[in-house]
Design an enzyme around this catalytic site. Structure first.
Site, mmCIF file in Angstrom:
data_model
loop_
_atom_site.group_PDB
_atom_site.id
_atom_site.type_symbol
_atom_site.label_atom_id
_atom_site.label_comp_id
_atom_site.label_asym_id
_atom_site.label_seq_id
_atom_site.Cartn_x
_atom_site.Cartn_y
_atom_site.Cartn_z
ATOM 1 N N LEU A 120 -22.294 -2.331 -13.493
ATOM 2 C CA LEU A 120 -23.669 -2.756 -13.193
ATOM 3 C C LEU A 120 -24.264 -2.021 -11.998
ATOM 4 O O LEU A 120 -25.368 -2.351 -11.567
ATOM 5 C CB LEU A 120 -23.705 -4.263 -12.934
ATOM 6 C CG LEU A 120 -23.375 -5.154 -14.136
ATOM 7 C CD1 LEU A 120 -23.306 -6.607 -13.708
ATOM 8 C CD2 LEU A 120 -24.415 -4.980 -15.236
ATOM 9 N N ARG A 121 -23.540 -1.047 -11.443
ATOM 10 C CA ARG A 121 -24.083 -0.335 -10.291
ATOM 11 C C ARG A 121 -25.379 0.381 -10.651
ATOM 12 O O ARG A 121 -26.299 0.469 -9.839
ATOM 13 C CB ARG A 121 -23.066 0.671 -9.762
ATOM 14 C CG ARG A 121 -21.954 0.052 -8.939
ATOM 15 C CD ARG A 121 -21.278 1.089 -8.062
ATOM 16 N NE ARG A 121 -20.197 0.496 -7.287
ATOM 17 C CZ ARG A 121 -18.918 0.558 -7.615
ATOM 18 N NH1 ARG A 121 -18.570 1.210 -8.713
ATOM 19 N NH2 ARG A 121 -17.996 -0.009 -6.865
ATOM 20 N N GLY A 122 -25.468 0.912 -11.860
ATOM 21 C CA GLY A 122 -26.684 1.617 -12.281
ATOM 22 C C GLY A 122 -27.898 0.712 -12.254
ATOM 23 O O GLY A 122 -28.975 1.100 -11.781
#
Length: 423
Positions: A361-363
């Site tokens: 979920l970093r993006g």
């Protein structure tokens, strides 16, 4: 520097006389307010008194001002003039993508840093080092090796936390954010710090010599040619960037200190690729190419020649533009918390990430933060689809899985998917 530096350099605020006044920053004392501190939290193995609510502690500032003598002012001026001149950020021609990524990280450090990849001789290192003039001020505990934040226990060194627990007053000062260069030949001890085992065994104290990670706490850590860095140092950077703490263990002795920094790396893709684990740690990815326009190349050469001939005059010619940029950054940092993004735009960002098969979920998180920072930089309080279109290639390009048979640039894949979803 008027746009960023909001304090007077000619006065010192302190609760008691200081032995050697410094004009670098304003200093005052800091101590927890007794009677208002309740509860305890544990940070790094030490119980930390905290106040219920948003604020941890309170400041106490006395009205004692000391002006510098003419001799001290002259010494300060000579010291400033003798420093190595830095190429002004406002004088960088072209490379707008790289400059935008750096500015967004200065506005919101939680974006997570920038990875700059491109041809040799395209000004990557020059641009990063020119960022120093634009960095804002932070409040630190004076004389502390870790740039401890007197209001945030998670950004404090061990000694500072222990002094606050005992109720001691600490001198506090404002100073510019550090930018630390990590040389390729650095040893692990130089990066992480060392423990004096002999002193620990004979005197029973934890004698710790801080390294580059300690100096970079609450600042910027710049790694040139990051793709040539030794694997064991890469692992150290990964661990510190992920946890915000650096732990040094020698002969059964363990010491931890905060290491929260913006990681900026640059490199030439011809010299090797980075591991996916390290790429994912960088919030944004900027691609830098060689300028092809002949007129623009001539302008770059002429500007560099002017700087090499007389750096002082060249910097003075860009002083006004630098000041405007500093004011713009300061304004964006102060208004960032009030920038809003519609729920519908958040859903579409996550849909783009999902359809591009971006791992984790970093993006999603970085794209949301970068879009808000861009809106703040433009002086708006609401994110638009154009803001997202500008930053989403830099936030997702390096997170896509590599397909050896794919000839299209990964940034173009992101843009195509963006327009497909947002249309």
């Amino acid at each position: 520097m008027a746009g960023i530096l909001g304090t007077s350099s000619s006065a010192i605020l302190t609760s008691r006389p200081l032995s050697s006044p410094t004009s670098k920053a304003s200093i005052h004392s800091f101590s927890p307010s007794p009677g208002q501190i309740q509860g305890r939290k544990f940070y790094g193995g030490i119980s930390m008194p905290v106040k219920k609510g948003k604020s941890h502690f309170q400041f106490s500032v006395s009205n004692v001002a000391t002006e510098l003598s003419p001799a001290q002012q002259q010494a300060q001026k000579l010291s400033k003039e003798s420093q190595r001149p830095v190429y002004p950020f406002a004088a960088i021609v072209g490379q707008d993508e790289m400059k935008l990524c750096l500015l967004l990280n200065v506005i919101d450090p939680k974006i997570g840093g920038v990875m700059i990849m491109g041809d040799r001789g395209t000004g990557k290192s020059t641009t990063v080092r020119s960022l120093v003039d634009l960095l804002p001020e932070i409040t630190v505990v004076a004389g502390d090796a870790f740039n401890s934040d007197p209001q945030d226990p998670e950004s404090m060194g061990m000694e500072v936390r222990e002094k606050i627990i005992k109720g001691e007053e600490l001198p506090v000062m404002t100073t510019k954010i550090n930018m630390v260069d990590l040389p390729l030949g650095a040893t692990e001890d130089r990066v992480c710090g060392t423990i004096d085992i002999e002193k620990a065994l004979t005197e029973g104290v934890k004698a710790f010599e801080p390294g580059l990670l300690a100096k970079a706490n609450r600042g910027i850590l710049y790694v040139d040619e990051v793709n040539l860095l030794d694997d064991h140092l890469v692992d150290v950077l990964l661990d510190s960037a992920a946890s915000g703490w650096n732990t040094v263990e020698r002969e059964g002795i363990s010491i931890s200190h905060p290491a929260r920094f913006i990681l900026i790396g640059s490199g030439n893709p011809e010299e090797g690729e980075l591991r996916p684990q390290l790429l994912d740690r960088f919030g944004m990815h900027a691609q830098v190419g060689t300028v092809r326009d002949a007129e623009l190349r001539v302008k770059i050469v002429e500007e560099r020649s002017r700087f090499d001939k007389n750096p002082k005059d060249f910097r003075e010619s860009y002083e006004s533009e630098q000041g405007k940029l500093q004011e713009q950054i300061t304004s964006a940092r102060s208004s960032l918390s009030s920038v809003e993004m519609d729920h519908e735009l958040r859903v579409k960002i996550s849909k783009v990430c999902a359809e591009l098969n971006v791992d984790g979920l970093r993006g999603d998180i970085v794209t949301n933060r970068a879009a808000k920072a861009l809106a703040a930089l433009k002086g708006r309080d609401k994110v638009t689809p154009e803001d997202i279109a500008t930053v989403i290639p830099n936030c997702l390009r390096h997170r896509l899985r590599k397909d050896p048979l794919e000839s299209i640039d990964s940034g173009l894949l992101v843009i195509e998917k963006f327009y497909e979803v947002f249309s």
